[in-house]
Design a protein around this motif. Structure first.
Motif, PDB file in Angstrom:
ATOM      1  N   UNK A  84      53.013  19.735  -5.891  1.00 14.19           N
ATOM      2  CA  UNK A  84      53.104  18.794  -4.782  1.00 14.19           C
ATOM      3  C   UNK A  84      51.874  18.837  -3.874  1.00 14.19           C
ATOM      4  N   UNK A  85      51.224  19.984  -3.779  1.00 13.38           N
ATOM      5  CA  UNK A  85      50.119  20.124  -2.851  1.00 13.38           C
ATOM      6  C   UNK A  85      48.778  20.393  -3.514  1.00 13.38           C
ATOM      7  N   UNK A  86      48.765  20.833  -4.760  1.00 14.85           N
ATOM      8  CA  UNK A  86      47.531  21.156  -5.454  1.00 14.85           C
ATOM      9  C   UNK A  86      47.627  20.690  -6.897  1.00 14.85           C
ATOM     10  N   UNK A  87      46.572  20.050  -7.358  1.00 13.39           N
ATOM     11  CA  UNK A  87      46.471  19.684  -8.761  1.00 13.39           C
ATOM     12  C   UNK A  87      45.264  20.406  -9.331  1.00 13.39           C
ATOM     13  N   UNK A  88      45.454  21.070 -10.456  1.00  8.72           N
ATOM     14  CA  UNK A  88      44.376  21.767 -11.149  1.00  8.72           C
ATOM     15  C   UNK A  88      44.223  21.090 -12.506  1.00  8.72           C
ATOM     16  N   UNK A  89      43.057  20.501 -12.736  1.00  7.96           N
ATOM     17  CA  UNK A  89      42.779  19.801 -13.985  1.00  7.96           C
ATOM     18  C   UNK A  89      41.712  20.578 -14.738  1.00  7.96           C
ATOM     19  N   UNK A  90      41.979  20.880 -15.990  1.00  9.34           N
ATOM     20  CA  UNK A  90      41.034  21.657 -16.796  1.00  9.34           C
ATOM     21  C   UNK A  90      40.237  20.743 -17.710  1.00  9.34           C
ATOM     22  N   UNK A  91      38.947  21.011 -17.778  1.00  7.77           N
ATOM     23  CA  UNK A  91      38.031  20.340 -18.692  1.00  7.77           C
ATOM     24  C   UNK A  91      37.248  21.456 -19.369  1.00  7.77           C
ATOM     25  N   UNK A  92      37.040  21.350 -20.666  1.00  7.79           N
ATOM     26  CA  UNK A  92      36.363  22.451 -21.343  1.00  7.79           C
ATOM     27  C   UNK A  92      35.309  21.966 -22.317  1.00  7.79           C
ATOM     28  N   UNK A  93      34.381  22.855 -22.578  1.00  8.26           N
ATOM     29  CA  UNK A  93      33.320  22.614 -23.538  1.00  8.26           C
ATOM     30  C   UNK A  93      32.969  23.941 -24.186  1.00  8.26           C
ATOM     31  N   UNK A 127      44.583  24.365  -0.998  1.00  2.00           N
ATOM     32  CA  UNK A 127      44.586  25.711  -1.569  1.00  2.00           C
ATOM     33  C   UNK A 127      45.071  26.635  -0.466  1.00  2.00           C
ATOM     34  N   UNK A 128      46.358  26.967  -0.511  1.00  6.36           N
ATOM     35  CA  UNK A 128      46.957  27.698   0.599  1.00  6.36           C
ATOM     36  C   UNK A 128      48.048  28.653   0.114  1.00  6.36           C
ATOM     37  N   UNK A 129      48.830  29.135   1.053  1.00  3.89           N
ATOM     38  CA  UNK A 129      49.898  30.093   0.762  1.00  3.89           C
ATOM     39  C   UNK A 129      50.817  29.612  -0.369  1.00  3.89           C
ATOM     40  N   UNK A 130      51.159  28.336  -0.329  1.00  5.54           N
ATOM     41  CA  UNK A 130      52.095  27.791  -1.312  1.00  5.54           C
ATOM     42  C   UNK A 130      51.479  27.523  -2.677  1.00  5.54           C
ATOM     43  N   UNK A 131      50.165  27.358  -2.759  1.00  8.18           N
ATOM     44  CA  UNK A 131      49.539  26.917  -4.003  1.00  8.18           C
ATOM     45  C   UNK A 131      48.531  27.898  -4.595  1.00  8.18           C
ATOM     46  N   UNK A 132      48.147  28.912  -3.862  1.00  8.68           N
ATOM     47  CA  UNK A 132      47.085  29.817  -4.326  1.00  8.68           C
ATOM     48  C   UNK A 132      47.449  30.497  -5.646  1.00  8.68           C
ATOM     49  N   UNK A 133      48.706  30.826  -5.837  1.00 11.77           N
ATOM     50  CA  UNK A 133      49.106  31.482  -7.093  1.00 11.77           C
ATOM     51  C   UNK A 133      48.910  30.551  -8.289  1.00 11.77           C
ATOM     52  N   UNK A 134      49.000  29.253  -8.065  1.00 13.54           N
ATOM     53  CA  UNK A 134      48.791  28.299  -9.152  1.00 13.54           C
ATOM     54  C   UNK A 134      47.341  28.340  -9.636  1.00 13.54           C
ATOM     55  N   UNK A 135      46.389  28.399  -8.712  1.00 16.31           N
ATOM     56  CA  UNK A 135      44.988  28.496  -9.119  1.00 16.31           C
ATOM     57  C   UNK A 135      44.750  29.766  -9.923  1.00 16.31           C
ATOM     58  N   UNK A 136      45.260  30.887  -9.435  1.00 20.40           N
ATOM     59  CA  UNK A 136      45.067  32.163 -10.134  1.00 20.40           C
ATOM     60  C   UNK A 136      45.695  32.100 -11.526  1.00 20.40           C
ATOM     61  N   UNK A 137      46.886  31.540 -11.626  1.00 21.31           N
ATOM     62  CA  UNK A 137      47.561  31.438 -12.926  1.00 21.31           C
ATOM     63  C   UNK A 137      46.779  30.554 -13.899  1.00 21.31           C
ATOM     64  N   UNK A 138      46.287  29.431 -13.433  1.00 23.27           N
ATOM     65  CA  UNK A 138      45.537  28.520 -14.312  1.00 23.27           C
ATOM     66  C   UNK A 138      44.230  29.152 -14.764  1.00 23.27           C
ATOM     67  N   UNK A 139      43.557  29.852 -13.864  1.00 19.96           N
ATOM     68  CA  UNK A 139      42.312  30.533 -14.245  1.00 19.96           C
ATOM     69  C   UNK A 139      42.609  31.622 -15.272  1.00 19.96           C
ATOM     70  N   UNK A 140      43.673  32.398 -15.053  1.00 17.97           N
ATOM     71  CA  UNK A 140      44.042  33.458 -16.004  1.00 17.97           C
ATOM     72  C   UNK A 140      44.403  32.870 -17.364  1.00 17.97           C
ATOM     73  N   UNK A 157      41.985  21.434   2.096  1.00 21.75           N
ATOM     74  CA  UNK A 157      42.017  22.576   3.012  1.00 21.75           C
ATOM     75  C   UNK A 157      42.135  23.865   2.222  1.00 21.75           C
ATOM     76  N   UNK A 158      41.792  24.974   2.890  1.00 23.00           N
ATOM     77  CA  UNK A 158      41.887  26.299   2.286  1.00 23.00           C
ATOM     78  C   UNK A 158      42.219  27.281   3.397  1.00 23.00           C
ATOM     79  N   UNK A 159      43.304  28.046   3.225  1.00 24.12           N
ATOM     80  CA  UNK A 159      43.660  29.056   4.224  1.00 24.12           C
ATOM     81  C   UNK A 159      43.335  30.446   3.679  1.00 24.12           C
ATOM     82  N   UNK A 160      43.805  31.478   4.369  1.00 31.67           N
ATOM     83  CA  UNK A 160      43.470  32.850   3.968  1.00 31.67           C
ATOM     84  C   UNK A 160      44.008  33.192   2.576  1.00 31.67           C
ATOM     85  N   UNK A 161      45.135  32.633   2.185  1.00 29.79           N
ATOM     86  CA  UNK A 161      45.649  32.870   0.835  1.00 29.79           C
ATOM     87  C   UNK A 161      44.788  32.153  -0.200  1.00 29.79           C
ATOM     88  N   UNK A 162      44.209  31.019   0.163  1.00 30.00           N
ATOM     89  CA  UNK A 162      43.269  30.343  -0.716  1.00 30.00           C
ATOM     90  C   UNK A 162      42.029  31.192  -0.940  1.00 30.00           C
TER      91      UNK A 162
END
Length: 135
Positions: free
Chosen positions: A7-16, A28-41, A62-67
């Protein structure tokens, strides 16, 4: 490309060959920061020969301390795998946060002269709000 909605963050992957770009759109905040980490992992685990991971931040609102914490976790994860982490198209607020917190040196960055103007920036006026005395 694969869109991974939130609802608050979309992570789209493109690869080569040897690289992946994660495009971040939203908050990128308290509610969504774990999503970025999970997608990167997920990308790191799925591509053991990965050389470069790019975070395209042009769409961040926006980006807070959790971001910031999420960015640091992604940095730790990529460094452990010897993958170079890039931050691309960081909005001015993210540049400022990274500079103030002292983490800007951890990420490969584009040269300022190669960056696109910030969204909403007019064509008039200097592109650098703090020009050097020699400019």
């Amino acid at each position: 490309m694969t869109a991974l909605p939130s609802p608050l963050l979309t992570v789209t992957a493109e690869e080569g060959p040897g690289w992946v770009r994660l495009r971040l759109t939203g908050d990128l905040d308290y509610d969504t920061s774990s999503e970025l980490v999970a997608r990167a992992m997920e990308q790191l685990a799925a591509r053991p020969g990965l050389d470069e991971l790019y975070l395209d931040c042009a769409g961040l609102e926006m980006c807070d301390s959790m971001g910031v914490s999420a960015l640091l976790q992604v940095h730790r994860d990529t460094a452990a795998r010897r993958v170079r982490l890039h931050v691309e198209e960081a909005p001015p607020f993210l540049d400022r946060i990274m500079r103030i917190t002292g983490i800007d040196h951890l990420f490969a960055r584009q040269e300022q002269k190669d960056r696109r103007p910030a969204r909403g920036a007019g064509e008039e006026g200097p592109s650098d709000p703090h020009p050097s005395p020699t400019s």
